[in-house]
Design an enzyme around this catalytic site. Sequence first.
Site, short mmCIF file in Angstrom:
data_model
loop_
_atom_site.label_atom_id
_atom_site.label_comp_id
_atom_site.label_asym_id
_atom_site.label_seq_id
_atom_site.Cartn_x
_atom_site.Cartn_y
_atom_site.Cartn_z
N TYR A 183 0.85 -1.20 0.00
CA TYR A 183 0.00 0.00 0.00
C TYR A 183 0.87 1.24 0.00
CZ TYR A 183 0.90 0.41 5.03
OH TYR A 183 1.52 0.55 6.24
N ARG A 222 -4.39 -7.23 7.91
CA ARG A 222 -3.91 -6.49 6.74
C ARG A 222 -3.56 -7.42 5.58
NH1 ARG A 222 -0.45 -5.56 10.77
NH2 ARG A 222 -2.26 -6.24 11.92
N ASP A 263 7.48 -5.77 3.99
CA ASP A 263 8.41 -5.18 4.95
C ASP A 263 9.34 -6.19 5.64
OD1 ASP A 263 6.22 -6.31 6.18
OD2 ASP A 263 6.11 -4.84 7.79
N GLU A 299 -3.44 -17.06 9.69
CA GLU A 299 -2.61 -18.08 9.04
C GLU A 299 -3.11 -19.48 9.40
OE1 GLU A 299 -1.56 -15.50 10.78
OE2 GLU A 299 0.09 -14.47 9.76
N THR A 335 10.68 -8.27 10.09
CA THR A 335 11.13 -6.92 10.42
C THR A 335 10.01 -5.93 10.12
OG1 THR A 335 12.16 -6.97 8.26
CG2 THR A 335 13.61 -7.19 10.16
C1 UGA Z 1 1.55 -9.52 10.65
C2 UGA Z 1 1.74 -10.70 9.71
O1 UGA Z 1 3.12 -10.90 9.47
C3 UGA Z 1 1.02 -10.39 8.40
O2 UGA Z 1 1.25 -11.39 7.46
C4 UGA Z 1 -0.46 -10.26 8.72
O3 UGA Z 1 -1.15 -9.91 7.54
C5 UGA Z 1 -0.66 -9.17 9.74
O4 UGA Z 1 0.16 -9.36 10.89
C6 UGA Z 1 -2.11 -9.15 10.15
O5 UGA Z 1 -2.42 -9.48 11.30
O6 UGA Z 1 -2.95 -8.87 9.29
P1 UGA Z 1 2.38 -6.94 10.29
O7 UGA Z 1 3.81 -6.63 10.13
O8 UGA Z 1 1.72 -6.59 11.56
O9 UGA Z 1 2.15 -8.46 9.94
O10 UGA Z 1 1.51 -6.31 9.05
P2 UGA Z 1 1.98 -5.34 7.89
O11 UGA Z 1 3.36 -5.66 7.47
O12 UGA Z 1 1.67 -3.96 8.28
O13 UGA Z 1 0.97 -5.76 6.72
C7 UGA Z 1 1.06 -7.01 6.05
C8 UGA Z 1 1.03 -6.80 4.54
O14 UGA Z 1 -0.17 -6.14 4.17
C9 UGA Z 1 2.18 -5.93 4.04
O15 UGA Z 1 2.69 -6.45 2.84
C10 UGA Z 1 1.54 -4.57 3.81
O16 UGA Z 1 2.12 -3.83 2.75
C11 UGA Z 1 0.11 -4.96 3.45
N1 UGA Z 1 -0.87 -3.91 3.85
C12 UGA Z 1 -0.81 -3.30 5.05
C13 UGA Z 1 -1.86 -3.57 2.95
O17 UGA Z 1 -1.93 -4.08 1.83
N2 UGA Z 1 -2.76 -2.58 3.31
C14 UGA Z 1 -2.71 -1.94 4.51
O18 UGA Z 1 -3.55 -1.05 4.77
C15 UGA Z 1 -1.71 -2.32 5.40
MN MN Z 2 4.96 -6.51 8.44
#
Ligand code: UGA
Ligand code: MN
Length: 346
Positions: free
Chosen positions: A97, A169, A201, A292, A320
């Site tokens: 995003y 997310r 990330d 998951e 990370t």
């Molecule tokens: C943790 C897990 O590692 C994720 O795989 C899981 O989706 C997430 O929790 C969850 O509970 O939904 P975290 O680091 O907290 O991950 O989440 P982000 O890295 O912020 O988001 C996961 C992915 O979704 C990223 O690739 C990010 O770019 C994407 N994302 C995030 C979106 O597409 N839209 C958003 O508004 C926010």
């Molecule tokens: Mn993440």
Amino acid sequence: MSLLNVYSLQRRLKRKLPYVLIVLFLIFGYFGGFFSDLVSSAERDPFAELSSSTLKKILNLERENQRLRSALKRFNIAEDEYLDSTLSVIYVITPTYTRPQQKAELTRLKNIFLHIPSLHWIVVEDAEEKSILVSQFLKLSGLPYTHLNQPTPEEWKLQKTDPNWRKPRGVLQRNLGIHWLRRKFTAGNIRKGVVYFADDDNTYSIELFNEMRDTKTVSVWPVGLVGGVMVERPQISLVDYQSRYEVSGWLTGWRPDRPFATDMAGFAVNLNLLVKNPDAEFSLKSKRGFMESDFLEKITTLSELEPKADLCTKVYVWHTQTLKPDLKDEERLRKAGRSTDVGIEV
Ligand code: UGA
Ligand code: MN
């Protein structure tokens, strides 16, 4: 040879002479032309007509080529294996995003994926429309890719002040990636492959992809810096009567009792299994921390899991998270109409 014989030979030669001449003419004509072509093409500079920007591109590609070759050597990947079309394809699905650090995150991923043979990147933007930044980025990436977009509905979007865990997310984005694969590989035209969900990330090591490539059902491995602990990993036990190792549970800080207590970064799924199983998708409704686990419950069992990374003793991926950049001054400048990034993509 008698005189008679000589005469008859002379007569025969005379009759054949026109044909011999024609053949000789053709041979010399052919080679003459061929040599003169060679000469003229040696004189012609094949690069002379190319513009300097095209020449620069060729030079850059040549450099990239050399860089990739040396990377292959470093990781002991044979060049013919890299180009081997029978190698299973790793389909990597990445939700992403728009935010200030997006290009930096995608660049870190690109730099790793360029080292991986036979990898196809499915990038799904959480947006109403595909952005110019991501479109251009992928076009120039040098990777085989598919660019999709799928917005998260407003009620499921994380608000600025929300803590991360409040809403899941990347859910609909990963599902769209799965649907794309399902449409592409309708029954019959399936190919050897594996699917991995790589958030934009995390930190991925090159070795990880070699581990997952021959996944038969679902493979699993440790993930570093996740769930409030240094490492979460599958627990491995020896199945005595078969003298083989299998996953018997989970070593995590939080809820090791989940049926599949792994992070998104900790598993990969066989392409065929995913495509054939219409239930296999993520749900916005999963309980917090169970996304998951709920997904994996639909497609596999604990004893079917394939433990990778030296029986889950190595860490090849880290959960990370990038520090949100401090853009206080940018805000101030923007209000004054003096943004620093006018006309330059960051
Ligand atoms: C943790 C897990 O590692 C994720 O795989 C899981 O989706 C997430 O929790 C969850 O509970 O939904 P975290 O680091 O907290 O991950 O989440 P982000 O890295 O912020 O988001 C996961 C992915 O979704 C990223 O690739 C990010 O770019 C994407 N994302 C995030 C979106 O597409 N839209 C958003 O508004 C926010
Ligand atoms: Mn993440």
